[in-house]
Motif scaffolding. Structure first.
Motif, short mmCIF file in Angstrom:
data_model
loop_
_atom_site.label_atom_id
_atom_site.label_comp_id
_atom_site.label_asym_id
_atom_site.label_seq_id
_atom_site.Cartn_x
_atom_site.Cartn_y
_atom_site.Cartn_z
N GLN A 198 0.57 -1.16 -0.05
CA GLN A 198 0.21 -0.02 0.09
C GLN A 198 0.96 1.29 0.03
O GLN A 198 0.31 2.39 -0.37
CB GLN A 198 -0.90 -0.05 1.24
N LEU A 199 2.26 1.12 0.39
CA LEU A 199 3.21 2.28 0.42
C LEU A 199 3.39 2.73 -0.90
O LEU A 199 4.01 3.63 -1.31
CB LEU A 199 4.33 2.13 1.38
N PHE A 200 3.19 2.05 -1.98
CA PHE A 200 3.52 2.09 -3.29
C PHE A 200 2.36 2.85 -4.01
O PHE A 200 2.49 3.25 -5.36
CB PHE A 200 3.77 0.90 -4.19
N HIS A 201 1.13 3.08 -3.31
CA HIS A 201 0.16 3.81 -3.91
C HIS A 201 0.47 5.45 -4.31
O HIS A 201 1.52 5.82 -3.43
CB HIS A 201 -1.07 3.87 -3.22
N ASP A 202 -0.34 5.83 -5.05
CA ASP A 202 0.04 7.31 -5.48
C ASP A 202 0.08 8.17 -4.11
O ASP A 202 -0.86 8.04 -3.32
CB ASP A 202 -1.21 7.81 -6.36
N GLY A 234 8.85 8.04 -6.42
CA GLY A 234 9.12 8.23 -5.15
C GLY A 234 8.12 8.19 -4.05
O GLY A 234 7.88 8.83 -3.01
N HIS A 235 6.83 7.33 -4.61
CA HIS A 235 5.71 7.16 -3.77
C HIS A 235 5.99 6.48 -2.42
O HIS A 235 5.67 7.07 -1.44
CB HIS A 235 4.69 6.45 -4.54
N PHE A 236 6.90 5.32 -2.64
CA PHE A 236 7.07 4.64 -1.51
C PHE A 236 7.76 5.37 -0.16
O PHE A 236 7.17 5.42 0.89
CB PHE A 236 7.79 3.25 -1.67
N GLU A 237 8.81 6.22 -0.72
CA GLU A 237 9.49 7.12 0.39
C GLU A 237 8.72 8.18 1.04
O GLU A 237 8.55 8.38 2.27
CB GLU A 237 10.70 7.60 -0.13
N ALA A 252 7.19 8.10 4.76
CA ALA A 252 7.54 9.27 5.91
C ALA A 252 6.07 9.82 6.43
O ALA A 252 6.00 10.05 7.70
CB ALA A 252 8.07 10.48 4.81
N HIS A 253 5.16 9.82 5.40
CA HIS A 253 3.63 10.45 6.19
C HIS A 253 3.43 9.19 7.23
O HIS A 253 2.72 9.67 8.03
CB HIS A 253 2.75 10.25 5.00
N VAL A 254 3.49 7.87 7.02
CA VAL A 254 3.13 6.89 8.04
C VAL A 254 3.83 7.34 9.17
O VAL A 254 3.28 7.26 10.21
CB VAL A 254 3.40 5.41 7.58
N THR A 261 16.14 6.89 1.57
CA THR A 261 15.87 5.74 0.79
C THR A 261 17.69 5.44 0.27
O THR A 261 18.13 6.58 -0.23
CB THR A 261 15.08 6.11 -0.33
N ILE A 262 17.88 4.50 -0.01
CA ILE A 262 19.23 4.05 -0.24
C ILE A 262 19.20 3.32 -1.67
O ILE A 262 18.42 2.18 -1.69
CB ILE A 262 20.28 3.44 0.70
N GLN A 263 19.89 3.61 -2.53
CA GLN A 263 20.01 2.48 -3.74
C GLN A 263 21.01 1.55 -3.71
O GLN A 263 22.08 1.69 -3.11
CB GLN A 263 20.67 3.51 -4.76
N LEU A 264 20.54 0.44 -4.13
CA LEU A 264 21.39 -0.71 -3.93
C LEU A 264 22.53 -1.02 -5.09
O LEU A 264 23.76 -1.36 -4.66
CB LEU A 264 20.42 -1.94 -4.34
#
Length: 345
Positions: free
Chosen positions: A77-81, A114-117, A121-123, A134-137
């Motif tokens: 659900q964190l990937f939602h708009d 950037g929706h997930f990040e 943060a909102h949660v 957020t860190i890139q692998l």
């Protein structure tokens, strides 16, 4: 009504979370970052949200306090708009409680928009003010340091108000420590395997597999190396995981079993226990090689197509054999690998 973080009600201890849904090696490569967070961010507890079958063994052996199964958390659900996420989030949504205790969340999970990040943060804001990073692998193609440094550099750059800096000591000493009962458990596995392991000799663990077939040193080379070790007075043992068993079938396993003690179907917890009893290790670019190096074991990691500069196992007693200058199809020779191992056992 504003909620108060549960950890603030219970104690003054500080909690951090790392979201890392990757494989075995990925979990080990974030351990320097976890150590940095403990030492410089002054976190008392660091949890990992990941796949428990790939990271559960780190609990009690590293700076990780607890492993949370990513399969038990509805992160989708964190990937939602993010423009509509807040409007649809209920005050009692279970996802809020997941992050209630953490004042720092470091995520290796993200999306291009950037929706997930933003949603993450909102949660956290629903209960308290927390830093979300957020860190890139994957580092850029021209990055020359180890990816463990890449992770820590990103973390520091994302928190400009932080006084955290990277100190060399973060990489010193084993990243993975044996549990108190590991040696006893490991010897029990070796002695009870019924495959003729001479526990009085120096034991060298060999893991000939990897997640990618292209990363695997030819099996015949491992067999030749085993013979050399036996002539040297060492006891080689070979570890086979489910990937190798599925890829090779039963015939190679039967052939190997006639030559060298073969341990199959061990859990990562059992592999860590067995490695705690070993004097050396040889393997490909694989999660088990990262485990051996992280435990401080004398480790020879054989690299083919992968970039060893970025992805070599961490550890003070790790040697890498790339062999790109040799004629053996780009691989290191058996002589090269045996020579490197002989320095450490």
């Amino acid at each position: 009504m504003r909620r108060i973080a549960k950890s603030n009600l219970c104690s003054n201890e500080k909690y951090g979370l790392i979201i890392q849904p990757g494989a075995v090696g990925d979990g080990i490569l974030i351990l320097p970052l976890a150590r940095l967070l403990r030492q410089e961010w002054r976190l008392d507890h660091i949890d990992i949200m990941g796949h428990t079958e790939k990271m559960g063994y780190l609990q009690g052996r590293s700076d990780i306090t607890r492993i949370i199964s990513i399969d038990d958390v509805k992160l989708h659900q964190l990937f939602h708009d993010s423009d509509t996420f807040a409007d649809n989030l209920l005050e009692n949504d279970p996802i809020i409680d997941v992050f209630r205790d953490y004042e720092l969340v470091v995520s290796f999970l993200s999306d291009d928009n950037g929706h997930f990040e933003r949603n993450l943060a909102h949660v956290t804001i629903m209960t308290h003010a927390a830093d979300v990073v957020t860190i890139q692998l994957i580092p850029p193609g021209d990055y020359v340091e180890h990816v463990a440094h890449f992770f820590m550099e990103q973390f520091i750059s994302e928190l400009p108000h932080s006084q955290v800096t990277i100190y060399p000591e973060v990489m010193d000493g084993p990243l993975i420590r044996p549990r108190p009962d590991d040696a006893e458990k490991g010897w029990a596995i070796l002695e009870g395997a019924g495959v003729g392991i001479d526990t009085k000799q120096k034991i060298v663990a060999i893991h000939p597999g990897s997640g990618g077939a292209e990363k695997c040193w030819p099996l015949k080379n491992y067999q030749n190396l085993s013979e050399r070790l036996k002539k040297q007075g060492c006891q080689p043992i070979m570890l086979l995981g489910p990937v190798e068993q599925e890829r090779w079938g039963q015939l190679p396993a039967d052939e190997l079993k006639a030559q060298v003690p073969l341990l199959q179907g061990l859990t990562l917890d059992e592999v860590a226990a067995v490695l705690s009893c070993c004097d050396g290790y040889v393997g490909n670019d694989s999660g088990i090689s990262h485990l051996a190096g992280g435990m401080g074991l004398g480790t020879v990691a054989i690299f083919g197509p992968s970039n060893a500069q970025n992805w070599r196992p961490l550890g003070e007693k790790v040697r890498v054999c790339e062999g790109l200058q040799n004629a053996n199809a780009g691989w290191a020779t058996v002589e090269d690998v045996h020579k490197q191992l002989a320095y450490m056992i």
